[in-house]
Motif scaffolding. Structure first.
Motif, PDB file in Angstrom:
ATOM      1  N   PHE A   7       7.181  48.963  45.383  1.00 41.20           N
ATOM      2  CA  PHE A   7       8.213  49.662  44.646  1.00 41.20           C
ATOM      3  C   PHE A   7       9.458  48.680  44.744  1.00 41.20           C
ATOM      4  O   PHE A   7       9.591  48.278  45.693  1.00 41.20           O
ATOM      5  N   HIS A   8      10.615  48.927  43.787  1.00 39.30           N
ATOM      6  CA  HIS A   8      12.009  48.262  43.694  1.00 39.30           C
ATOM      7  C   HIS A   8      12.932  48.963  43.224  1.00 39.30           C
ATOM      8  O   HIS A   8      12.657  49.740  42.306  1.00 39.30           O
ATOM      9  N   ILE A   9      14.046  48.664  43.452  1.00 40.79           N
ATOM     10  CA  ILE A   9      15.238  49.223  43.253  1.00 40.79           C
ATOM     11  C   ILE A   9      16.546  48.477  43.322  1.00 40.79           C
ATOM     12  O   ILE A   9      16.536  47.704  44.487  1.00 40.79           O
ATOM     13  N   GLU A  10      17.406  48.178  42.420  1.00 44.07           N
ATOM     14  CA  GLU A  10      18.739  47.421  42.774  1.00 44.07           C
ATOM     15  C   GLU A  10      19.533  48.598  42.982  1.00 44.07           C
ATOM     16  O   GLU A  10      19.669  49.647  42.096  1.00 44.07           O
ATOM     17  N   TYR A  11      20.360  48.478  44.222  1.00 41.88           N
ATOM     18  CA  TYR A  11      21.526  49.469  44.192  1.00 41.88           C
ATOM     19  C   TYR A  11      22.684  48.774  45.164  1.00 41.88           C
ATOM     20  O   TYR A  11      22.230  47.883  46.057  1.00 41.88           O
ATOM     21  N   GLY A  12      23.779  49.042  44.511  1.00 39.08           N
ATOM     22  CA  GLY A  12      25.057  48.502  44.929  1.00 39.08           C
ATOM     23  C   GLY A  12      24.969  47.057  45.193  1.00 39.08           C
ATOM     24  O   GLY A  12      25.504  46.437  46.166  1.00 39.08           O
ATOM     25  N   GLY A  13      24.431  46.238  44.322  1.00 42.41           N
ATOM     26  CA  GLY A  13      24.204  44.780  44.202  1.00 42.41           C
ATOM     27  C   GLY A  13      23.148  44.176  45.374  1.00 42.41           C
ATOM     28  O   GLY A  13      23.314  43.147  45.570  1.00 42.41           O
ATOM     29  N   HIS A  14      22.396  45.261  45.683  1.00 45.79           N
ATOM     30  CA  HIS A  14      21.457  44.791  46.680  1.00 45.79           C
ATOM     31  C   HIS A  14      20.036  45.164  46.164  1.00 45.79           C
ATOM     32  O   HIS A  14      19.820  46.121  45.479  1.00 45.79           O
ATOM     33  N   SER A  15      19.123  44.247  46.698  1.00 48.31           N
ATOM     34  CA  SER A  15      17.659  44.755  46.317  1.00 48.31           C
ATOM     35  C   SER A  15      16.929  45.294  47.511  1.00 48.31           C
ATOM     36  O   SER A  15      16.709  44.734  48.481  1.00 48.31           O
ATOM     37  N   VAL A  16      16.081  46.383  47.091  1.00 47.66           N
ATOM     38  CA  VAL A  16      15.526  47.090  47.991  1.00 47.66           C
ATOM     39  C   VAL A  16      13.959  47.177  47.538  1.00 47.66           C
ATOM     40  O   VAL A  16      13.851  47.745  46.361  1.00 47.66           O
ATOM     41  N   LYS A  35      14.406  40.476  52.987  1.00 42.84           N
ATOM     42  CA  LYS A  35      14.180  40.327  54.590  1.00 42.84           C
ATOM     43  C   LYS A  35      13.672  41.742  54.868  1.00 42.84           C
ATOM     44  O   LYS A  35      14.194  42.707  54.452  1.00 42.84           O
ATOM     45  N   GLU A  36      12.575  41.560  55.664  1.00 41.65           N
ATOM     46  CA  GLU A  36      12.139  42.882  56.049  1.00 41.65           C
ATOM     47  C   GLU A  36      13.073  43.507  57.173  1.00 41.65           C
ATOM     48  O   GLU A  36      13.343  42.742  58.170  1.00 41.65           O
ATOM     49  N   THR A  37      13.657  44.783  56.857  1.00 38.33           N
ATOM     50  CA  THR A  37      14.652  45.335  57.620  1.00 38.33           C
ATOM     51  C   THR A  37      13.832  46.740  58.386  1.00 38.33           C
ATOM     52  O   THR A  37      14.605  47.338  59.283  1.00 38.33           O
ATOM     53  N   PRO A  55      23.434  45.409  53.662  1.00 37.32           N
ATOM     54  CA  PRO A  55      24.438  44.445  54.176  1.00 37.32           C
ATOM     55  C   PRO A  55      25.677  44.677  53.259  1.00 37.32           C
ATOM     56  O   PRO A  55      25.921  44.257  52.203  1.00 37.32           O
ATOM     57  N   ALA A  56      26.736  45.106  53.951  1.00 37.63           N
ATOM     58  CA  ALA A  56      28.257  45.238  53.469  1.00 37.63           C
ATOM     59  C   ALA A  56      28.899  45.446  54.527  1.00 37.63           C
ATOM     60  O   ALA A  56      28.821  45.291  55.596  1.00 37.63           O
ATOM     61  N   ILE A  60      25.912  49.936  54.929  1.00 37.73           N
ATOM     62  CA  ILE A  60      25.672  51.122  54.197  1.00 37.73           C
ATOM     63  C   ILE A  60      24.234  51.484  54.726  1.00 37.73           C
ATOM     64  O   ILE A  60      23.235  50.992  54.398  1.00 37.73           O
ATOM     65  N   PRO A  61      24.160  52.750  55.315  1.00 40.22           N
ATOM     66  CA  PRO A  61      22.955  53.221  56.094  1.00 40.22           C
ATOM     67  C   PRO A  61      22.062  53.795  54.651  1.00 40.22           C
ATOM     68  O   PRO A  61      23.018  54.699  54.068  1.00 40.22           O
ATOM     69  N   VAL A  62      20.998  53.657  54.536  1.00 41.44           N
ATOM     70  CA  VAL A  62      20.256  54.320  53.301  1.00 41.44           C
ATOM     71  C   VAL A  62      18.731  54.600  53.932  1.00 41.44           C
ATOM     72  O   VAL A  62      18.520  54.041  55.150  1.00 41.44           O
TER      73      VAL A  62
END
Length: 93
Positions: A7-16, A35-37, A55-56, A60-62
């Protein structure tokens, strides 16, 4: 039988990205910007949450909420202070 779902989403300029490996036990792995987080082991078809940070400045905790089953797995991105979750799109590799 084990299967891997991506699964994938782009949020706030970041790839999750999230990978849900079904089976008992199963695994959910979360990558932020490649990077595995975070990761968590699943049992049965119970939903699990993986807490990560984008990373901001400040970070930002998600949370990624993975529902391994029954049926086809699904993933949501939960952002504090936003009432609606963001659906993470399935990816075919």
């Amino acid at each position: 039988m084990r299967a891997r779902h991506h699964f994938h989403i782009e949020y706030g300029g970041h790839s999750v990205s999230a990978t849900v490996q079904t089976g008992d036990p199963g695994v959910v792995e979360v990558l932020v910007d490649g990077k595995e987080t975070g990761n968590v082991t699943t049992h049965d078809d119970r939903p699990v949450t993986v807490h990560v940070e984008l990373p901001a400045e400040p970070p930002i905790p998600v949370t990624v909420r993975a529902m391994p089953g029954p049926g086809v797995p699904r993933c949501l991105l939960l952002v504090p202070e936003e009432p609606e979750p963001h659906v993470m799109a399935p990816r075919i590799f």
